[in-house]
Design a protein around this motif. Structure first.
Motif, PDB file in Angstrom:
ATOM      1  N   MET A  28      -7.329 -11.023 -42.593  1.00 49.61           N
ATOM      2  CA  MET A  28      -8.273 -11.618 -43.540  1.00 49.61           C
ATOM      3  C   MET A  28      -8.046 -10.982 -44.902  1.00 49.61           C
ATOM      4  O   MET A  28      -7.587  -9.841 -44.998  1.00 49.61           O
ATOM      5  CB  MET A  28      -9.708 -11.393 -43.084  1.00 49.61           C
ATOM      6  CG  MET A  28     -10.035 -12.079 -41.772  1.00 49.61           C
ATOM      7  SD  MET A  28     -11.700 -11.771 -41.196  1.00 49.61           S
ATOM      8  CE  MET A  28     -12.606 -12.814 -42.311  1.00 49.61           C
ATOM      9  N   ALA A  29      -8.405 -11.718 -45.963  1.00 48.65           N
ATOM     10  CA  ALA A  29      -8.237 -11.204 -47.321  1.00 48.65           C
ATOM     11  C   ALA A  29      -9.302 -11.806 -48.227  1.00 48.65           C
ATOM     12  O   ALA A  29      -9.776 -12.919 -47.992  1.00 48.65           O
ATOM     13  CB  ALA A  29      -6.849 -11.552 -47.855  1.00 48.65           C
ATOM     14  N   LYS A  30      -9.629 -11.051 -49.259  1.00 46.23           N
ATOM     15  CA  LYS A  30     -10.497 -11.553 -50.321  1.00 46.23           C
ATOM     16  C   LYS A  30      -9.650 -11.622 -51.579  1.00 46.23           C
ATOM     17  O   LYS A  30      -9.120 -10.610 -52.036  1.00 46.23           O
ATOM     18  CB  LYS A  30     -11.697 -10.624 -50.538  1.00 46.23           C
ATOM     19  CG  LYS A  30     -12.626 -11.100 -51.635  1.00 46.23           C
ATOM     20  CD  LYS A  30     -13.798 -10.141 -51.805  1.00 46.23           C
ATOM     21  CE  LYS A  30     -14.704 -10.586 -52.929  1.00 46.23           C
ATOM     22  NZ  LYS A  30     -15.785  -9.599 -53.154  1.00 46.23           N
ATOM     23  N   GLY A  37      -8.786 -16.460 -44.054  1.00 43.96           N
ATOM     24  CA  GLY A  37      -8.360 -15.958 -42.759  1.00 43.96           C
ATOM     25  C   GLY A  37      -7.039 -16.593 -42.407  1.00 43.96           C
ATOM     26  O   GLY A  37      -6.829 -17.786 -42.661  1.00 43.96           O
ATOM     27  N   ALA A  38      -6.135 -15.799 -41.836  1.00 34.32           N
ATOM     28  CA  ALA A  38      -4.825 -16.314 -41.445  1.00 34.32           C
ATOM     29  C   ALA A  38      -4.638 -16.115 -39.947  1.00 34.32           C
ATOM     30  O   ALA A  38      -5.040 -15.098 -39.387  1.00 34.32           O
ATOM     31  CB  ALA A  38      -3.717 -15.590 -42.210  1.00 34.32           C
ATOM     32  N   GLY A  42      -2.179 -21.271 -39.221  1.00 29.22           N
ATOM     33  CA  GLY A  42      -2.332 -21.525 -40.644  1.00 29.22           C
ATOM     34  C   GLY A  42      -3.285 -20.609 -41.362  1.00 29.22           C
ATOM     35  O   GLY A  42      -3.780 -19.626 -40.821  1.00 29.22           O
ATOM     36  N   LEU A  43      -3.545 -20.966 -42.619  1.00 30.19           N
ATOM     37  CA  LEU A  43      -4.405 -20.208 -43.526  1.00 30.19           C
ATOM     38  C   LEU A  43      -5.676 -21.018 -43.759  1.00 30.19           C
ATOM     39  O   LEU A  43      -5.610 -22.228 -43.985  1.00 30.19           O
ATOM     40  CB  LEU A  43      -3.670 -19.982 -44.855  1.00 30.19           C
ATOM     41  CG  LEU A  43      -4.388 -19.190 -45.929  1.00 30.19           C
ATOM     42  CD1 LEU A  43      -4.545 -17.743 -45.497  1.00 30.19           C
ATOM     43  CD2 LEU A  43      -3.592 -19.247 -47.235  1.00 30.19           C
ATOM     44  N   TYR A  44      -6.829 -20.343 -43.695  1.00 31.44           N
ATOM     45  CA  TYR A  44      -8.117 -21.023 -43.833  1.00 31.44           C
ATOM     46  C   TYR A  44      -8.954 -20.356 -44.910  1.00 31.44           C
ATOM     47  O   TYR A  44      -9.013 -19.127 -44.976  1.00 31.44           O
ATOM     48  CB  TYR A  44      -8.904 -20.966 -42.516  1.00 31.44           C
ATOM     49  CG  TYR A  44      -8.227 -21.663 -41.373  1.00 31.44           C
ATOM     50  CD1 TYR A  44      -8.508 -22.989 -41.098  1.00 31.44           C
ATOM     51  CD2 TYR A  44      -7.304 -20.994 -40.575  1.00 31.44           C
ATOM     52  CE1 TYR A  44      -7.896 -23.643 -40.039  1.00 31.44           C
ATOM     53  CE2 TYR A  44      -6.684 -21.636 -39.516  1.00 31.44           C
ATOM     54  CZ  TYR A  44      -6.981 -22.963 -39.255  1.00 31.44           C
ATOM     55  OH  TYR A  44      -6.365 -23.598 -38.221  1.00 31.44           O
ATOM     56  N   GLU A  45      -9.614 -21.175 -45.724  1.00 30.42           N
ATOM     57  CA  GLU A  45     -10.615 -20.659 -46.652  1.00 30.42           C
ATOM     58  C   GLU A  45     -11.917 -20.537 -45.875  1.00 30.42           C
ATOM     59  O   GLU A  45     -12.336 -21.460 -45.174  1.00 30.42           O
ATOM     60  CB  GLU A  45     -10.808 -21.592 -47.844  1.00 30.42           C
ATOM     61  CG  GLU A  45     -11.834 -21.068 -48.826  1.00 30.42           C
ATOM     62  CD  GLU A  45     -12.020 -21.970 -50.033  1.00 30.42           C
ATOM     63  OE1 GLU A  45     -13.024 -21.777 -50.739  1.00 30.42           O
ATOM     64  OE2 GLU A  45     -11.189 -22.875 -50.258  1.00 30.42           O
TER      65      GLU A  45
END
Length: 156
Positions: A28-30, A37-38, A42-45
């Motif tokens: 996860m990243a901000k 979240g990855a 895939g990648l999700y907002e």
């Protein structure tokens, strides 16, 4: 990964932890003010009022605690502070795993407020847990939970 568990530790806020159940992310990243979240697909907002059309179930639960008194005690009153957009269920659990549930009706306003939750006086225990969960995906922001106990003379 049928039901993955993610744990976030809040180092700046006294090391409290948040659990995220069912999130299929391995990282996860901000970025700026947006969370992502990855996972393998895939990648999700992260954000919004629902999860691809499904309601979001939320639970806040304390660990078992003795409120600084080793004696048996009864819960007398519970006050919640925060914003609540719909009905909530508050529950108490004593050290014998007896659980009681109370409905917290949606308030008339979505502003910050304090709500008194009437609780039964039949349970007793030394260690207690208190939890709050949303109903029907209702949004809530809890910033205070005050629990009044009646300390009984008998120790466990």
């Amino acid at each position: 990964m049928s039901n993955p568990l993610g744990i976030v530790i809040h180092f700046e806020a006294g090391n409290g932890a948040t659990n995220y159940l069912g999130w299929p992310f391995n990282s996860m990243a901000k970025i700026g003010g947006t969370y992502f979240g990855a996972g393998p697909d895939g990648l999700y907002e992260i954000g919004g009022d629902d999860d691809a059309g499904a309601q979001i179930d939320a639970v806040v639960e304390t660990p078992a605690f003795d409120a600084g008194a080793r004696s048996q005690k009864r819960v007398r009153r519970i006050y919640l502070g925060g914003q609540f957009s719909g009905d909530l269920t508050l529950y108490t659990r004593d050290d014998d795993a007896n659980e009681r549930e109370y409905t917290v009706p949606a308030p008339d306003s979505d502003r910050q407020q304090s709500v008194r939750v009437p609780v039964g006086r039949d349970g007793k225990g030394c260690y207690w847990q208190v939890g709050l969960r949303n109903e029907g995906g209702a949004d809530f922001a809890l910033d205070a939970m005050d629990i009044d106990f009646l300390i009984l003379a008998r120790r466990p």
